[in-house]
Design a protein around this motif. Structure first.
Motif, PDB file in Angstrom:
ATOM      1  N   GLY A 169       0.755  -1.235  -0.007  1.00  0.00           N
ATOM      2  CA  GLY A 169      -0.178   0.128  -0.182  1.00  0.00           C
ATOM      3  C   GLY A 169       0.825   1.406  -0.057  1.00  0.00           C
ATOM      4  O   GLY A 169       0.236   2.325   0.381  1.00  0.00           O
ATOM      5  N   LEU A 170       2.157   1.361  -0.478  1.00  0.00           N
ATOM      6  CA  LEU A 170       2.936   2.435  -0.483  1.00  0.00           C
ATOM      7  C   LEU A 170       2.027   3.663  -1.150  1.00  0.00           C
ATOM      8  O   LEU A 170       2.141   4.816  -0.939  1.00  0.00           O
ATOM      9  N   LEU A 171       1.578   3.273  -2.454  1.00  0.00           N
ATOM     10  CA  LEU A 171       0.676   4.392  -3.314  1.00  0.00           C
ATOM     11  C   LEU A 171      -0.295   4.893  -2.255  1.00  0.00           C
ATOM     12  O   LEU A 171      -0.354   6.495  -2.191  1.00  0.00           O
ATOM     13  N   ASP A 172      -1.097   4.117  -1.722  1.00  0.00           N
ATOM     14  CA  ASP A 172      -2.038   5.032  -0.680  1.00  0.00           C
ATOM     15  C   ASP A 172      -1.549   5.826   0.359  1.00  0.00           C
ATOM     16  O   ASP A 172      -1.946   6.694   0.710  1.00  0.00           O
ATOM     17  N   GLU A 173      -0.113   5.432   0.798  1.00  0.00           N
ATOM     18  CA  GLU A 173       0.228   5.874   2.021  1.00  0.00           C
ATOM     19  C   GLU A 173       0.782   7.476   1.348  1.00  0.00           C
ATOM     20  O   GLU A 173       0.570   8.366   2.021  1.00  0.00           O
ATOM     21  N   ALA A 174       1.280   7.414   0.333  1.00  0.00           N
ATOM     22  CA  ALA A 174       1.877   8.597  -0.608  1.00  0.00           C
ATOM     23  C   ALA A 174       0.815   9.526  -0.727  1.00  0.00           C
ATOM     24  O   ALA A 174       0.914  10.685  -0.738  1.00  0.00           O
ATOM     25  N   ARG A 175      -0.092   9.118  -1.139  1.00  0.00           N
ATOM     26  CA  ARG A 175      -1.453   9.735  -1.531  1.00  0.00           C
ATOM     27  C   ARG A 175      -1.982  10.649  -0.433  1.00  0.00           C
ATOM     28  O   ARG A 175      -2.457  11.850  -0.249  1.00  0.00           O
ATOM     29  N   GLN A 176      -2.023   9.812   1.041  1.00  0.00           N
ATOM     30  CA  GLN A 176      -2.473  10.346   2.106  1.00  0.00           C
ATOM     31  C   GLN A 176      -1.350  11.508   2.590  1.00  0.00           C
ATOM     32  O   GLN A 176      -1.610  12.679   3.251  1.00  0.00           O
ATOM     33  N   LEU A 177      -0.073  11.377   2.085  1.00  0.00           N
ATOM     34  CA  LEU A 177       0.809  12.255   2.518  1.00  0.00           C
ATOM     35  C   LEU A 177       1.071  13.540   1.829  1.00  0.00           C
ATOM     36  O   LEU A 177       1.956  14.249   1.832  1.00  0.00           O
ATOM     37  N   LEU A 178       0.430  13.334   0.552  1.00  0.00           N
ATOM     38  CA  LEU A 178       0.823  14.439  -0.742  1.00  0.00           C
ATOM     39  C   LEU A 178       0.768  15.699  -0.016  1.00  0.00           C
ATOM     40  O   LEU A 178       1.312  16.725  -0.670  1.00  0.00           O
ATOM     41  N   PRO A 179      -0.307  16.258   0.638  1.00  0.00           N
ATOM     42  CA  PRO A 179      -0.288  17.518   1.210  1.00  0.00           C
ATOM     43  C   PRO A 179       0.789  18.078   2.089  1.00  0.00           C
ATOM     44  O   PRO A 179       1.015  19.277   2.289  1.00  0.00           O
ATOM     45  N   HIS A 180       1.688  17.092   2.339  1.00  0.00           N
ATOM     46  CA  HIS A 180       3.023  17.466   3.502  1.00  0.00           C
ATOM     47  C   HIS A 180       4.078  17.291   2.465  1.00  0.00           C
ATOM     48  O   HIS A 180       5.160  17.108   3.138  1.00  0.00           O
ATOM     49  N   ARG A 181       4.087  17.048   1.343  1.00  0.00           N
ATOM     50  CA  ARG A 181       5.099  16.883   0.416  1.00  0.00           C
ATOM     51  C   ARG A 181       6.335  17.829   0.488  1.00  0.00           C
ATOM     52  O   ARG A 181       7.449  17.557   0.211  1.00  0.00           O
ATOM     53  N   HIS A 182       6.136  18.954   1.012  1.00  0.00           N
ATOM     54  CA  HIS A 182       7.085  20.003   1.202  1.00  0.00           C
ATOM     55  C   HIS A 182       7.952  19.841   2.039  1.00  0.00           C
ATOM     56  O   HIS A 182       9.040  20.318   2.379  1.00  0.00           O
ATOM     57  N   LEU A 183       7.708  19.052   3.246  1.00  0.00           N
ATOM     58  CA  LEU A 183       8.421  18.794   4.279  1.00  0.00           C
ATOM     59  C   LEU A 183       9.599  17.820   3.885  1.00  0.00           C
ATOM     60  O   LEU A 183       9.530  17.036   3.090  1.00  0.00           O
ATOM     61  N   ASN A 184      10.603  18.121   4.694  1.00  0.00           N
ATOM     62  CA  ASN A 184      11.983  17.354   4.327  1.00  0.00           C
ATOM     63  C   ASN A 184      11.922  15.821   4.501  1.00  0.00           C
ATOM     64  O   ASN A 184      12.514  15.292   3.992  1.00  0.00           O
ATOM     65  N   ALA A 185      11.103  15.448   5.611  1.00  0.00           N
ATOM     66  CA  ALA A 185      11.155  14.174   5.955  1.00  0.00           C
ATOM     67  C   ALA A 185      10.551  13.371   4.666  1.00  0.00           C
ATOM     68  O   ALA A 185      10.861  12.057   4.534  1.00  0.00           O
ATOM     69  N   LEU A 186       9.722  14.014   3.655  1.00  0.00           N
ATOM     70  CA  LEU A 186       9.481  13.246   2.574  1.00  0.00           C
ATOM     71  C   LEU A 186      10.085  13.447   1.157  1.00  0.00           C
ATOM     72  O   LEU A 186       9.649  13.338   0.331  1.00  0.00           O
ATOM     73  N   ASN A 187      11.174  14.220   1.447  1.00  0.00           N
ATOM     74  CA  ASN A 187      12.213  14.410   0.280  1.00  0.00           C
ATOM     75  C   ASN A 187      12.997  13.279   0.323  1.00  0.00           C
ATOM     76  O   ASN A 187      14.338  13.094   0.602  1.00  0.00           O
ATOM     77  N   THR A 188      12.190  11.972   0.127  1.00  0.00           N
ATOM     78  CA  THR A 188      12.706  10.633   0.235  1.00  0.00           C
ATOM     79  C   THR A 188      12.506   9.689  -0.868  1.00  0.00           C
ATOM     80  O   THR A 188      11.421   9.673  -1.322  1.00  0.00           O
ATOM     81  N   LEU A 205       1.525  10.497  -8.853  1.00  0.00           N
ATOM     82  CA  LEU A 205       0.270  11.387  -8.508  1.00  0.00           C
ATOM     83  C   LEU A 205       0.299  12.788  -9.316  1.00  0.00           C
ATOM     84  O   LEU A 205      -0.889  13.155  -9.629  1.00  0.00           O
ATOM     85  N   ASP A 206       1.481  13.247  -9.588  1.00  0.00           N
ATOM     86  CA  ASP A 206       1.401  14.484 -10.594  1.00  0.00           C
ATOM     87  C   ASP A 206       1.087  14.123 -11.900  1.00  0.00           C
ATOM     88  O   ASP A 206       1.013  15.137 -12.645  1.00  0.00           O
ATOM     89  N   GLY A 207       1.245  13.041 -12.212  1.00  0.00           N
ATOM     90  CA  GLY A 207       1.186  12.849 -13.630  1.00  0.00           C
ATOM     91  C   GLY A 207       2.202  12.898 -14.414  1.00  0.00           C
ATOM     92  O   GLY A 207       2.457  12.820 -15.610  1.00  0.00           O
ATOM     93  N   THR A 208       3.533  13.074 -13.922  1.00  0.00           N
ATOM     94  CA  THR A 208       4.717  13.102 -14.585  1.00  0.00           C
ATOM     95  C   THR A 208       5.053  11.762 -15.180  1.00  0.00           C
ATOM     96  O   THR A 208       5.924  11.764 -16.492  1.00  0.00           O
ATOM     97  N   TRP A 209       4.959  10.655 -14.265  1.00  0.00           N
ATOM     98  CA  TRP A 209       5.425   9.112 -14.668  1.00  0.00           C
ATOM     99  C   TRP A 209       4.035   8.296 -14.726  1.00  0.00           C
ATOM    100  O   TRP A 209       3.082   8.642 -13.962  1.00  0.00           O
ATOM    101  N   THR A 210       4.209   7.163 -15.496  1.00  0.00           N
ATOM    102  CA  THR A 210       2.961   6.386 -15.144  1.00  0.00           C
ATOM    103  C   THR A 210       3.545   5.715 -13.936  1.00  0.00           C
ATOM    104  O   THR A 210       4.663   5.777 -13.403  1.00  0.00           O
TER     105      THR A 210
END
Length: 298
Positions: A216-235, A245-250
């Motif tokens: 379920g990594l994709l669902d976890e990332a979707r829930q965290l999307l509003p916090h993507r600016h935080l350094n902890a998510l620069n991972t 989720l941005d549509g950049t890649w499949t």
């Protein structure tokens, strides 16, 4: 003499499984040295210990902070040193494991005594980064502390902002606090590095990514999307899922990028650890010889 056992090595090499066995053998908890697993929201993407593993052996520094909480290698050093004082009262051994190189170095060698940033300064600099952008803050750092500006990763906003926080809070250059002095420790340290043939390590990395996706990594990332600016998510892991989720890649492209970036990070870890001549290297499945090495009198 009391001994701190340090188990390190690249991601997916098998540190978790070995540490669980060592912790049970010596009857001690695990001190987790992972700068991302400390955040409670980051479970799947960081391969944090499972609930079953946490019940099996007590872990410290797993899921203890929220994403917005401030943390650093300096705080980790301070808190682990306090914890070791308690653990060594009841055991001759303590066990620390993880792949965050700076956290391990902070405990084993010490870190510079840099002042803790106050809340007002942190809030001000966070706002300025959002309003003025990283380039403007880099230029300010160049003027206030050209020595540190010359070596800092100017693409990393956390490092640039932290240096400026210290400059503004103390009125002194950040570089003036960086002495790189080794701090003596009142205990013995045995560093054990785990290694595998590169092809086998890469296969394990690819399998781990597939398992994360299945869990379920994709669902976890979707829930965290509003916090993507935080350094902890620069991972690695979250960045690739955000790009999908941005549509950049499949999604298949994002998964393959995640595998490639994880392999690249593993190489970076190995390069760092190989420089440390105190690390004794063992195969992941060589538990018996690892225990003999730990118990051997130097």
């Amino acid at each position: 003499m009391k001994t701190l056992i340090v188990i390190t090595g690249p991601t997916a090499v098998g540190k978790t499984a070995l540490c669980l066995e060592l912790a049970e053998y010596f009857g001690i908890p695990i001190i987790n040295a992972d700068s991302r697993q400390i955040f409670r929201e980051l479970k799947i993407g960081t391969a944090a210990p499972t609930e079953e593993q946490l019940r099996r052996v007590r872990h410290y520094f797993v899921g203890t902070l929220g994403l917005e909480d401030y943390y650093s290698a300096s705080l980790f050093e301070q808190q682990v040193m306090e914890l070791l004082g308690q653990l060594f009262q009841t055991s001759d051994y303590a066990l620390m494991s993880g792949g965050s190189m700076m956290y391990i170095d902070a405990v084993c060698n010490g870190i510079d005594d840099i002042p803790t940033v106050d809340d007002d300064t942190r809030s001000t600099m966070k706002r300025r980064l959002a309003e003025e952008g990283l380039e403007a803050l880099c230029e300010e750092l160049r003027q206030l502390d050209p020595e540190h500006y010359a070596i800092v990763d100017r693409r990393n906003p956390r490092r640039v902002v932290h240096a400026l926080e210290i400059c503004h809070m103390t009125g002194l250059p950040y570089s003036s606090f960086r002495t790189s002095a080794h701090k003596p420790r009142p205990f013995n340290i045995k560093k054990i590095g785990l290694t595998l043939p590169r092809e086998q390590l890469y296969e394990r990395i690819n399998m781990r990514v597939d398992q994360m996706m299945a869990h379920g990594l994709l669902d976890e990332a979707r829930q965290l999307l509003p916090h993507r600016h935080l350094n902890a998510l620069n991972t690695v892991g979250y960045k690739e899922m955000f790009a999908y989720l941005d549509g950049t890649w499949t999604l298949p492209e994002a998964v393959e990028r995640m595998k490639g970036n994880t392999r690249r990070y593993a190489r970076k870890q190995l390069t760092w650890f190989k420089k440390d001549t105190q690390v004794k290297w063992f195969s992941t499945d060589d538990k018996d010889n690892i225990i003999k090495y730990i118990q051997a009198v130097d």
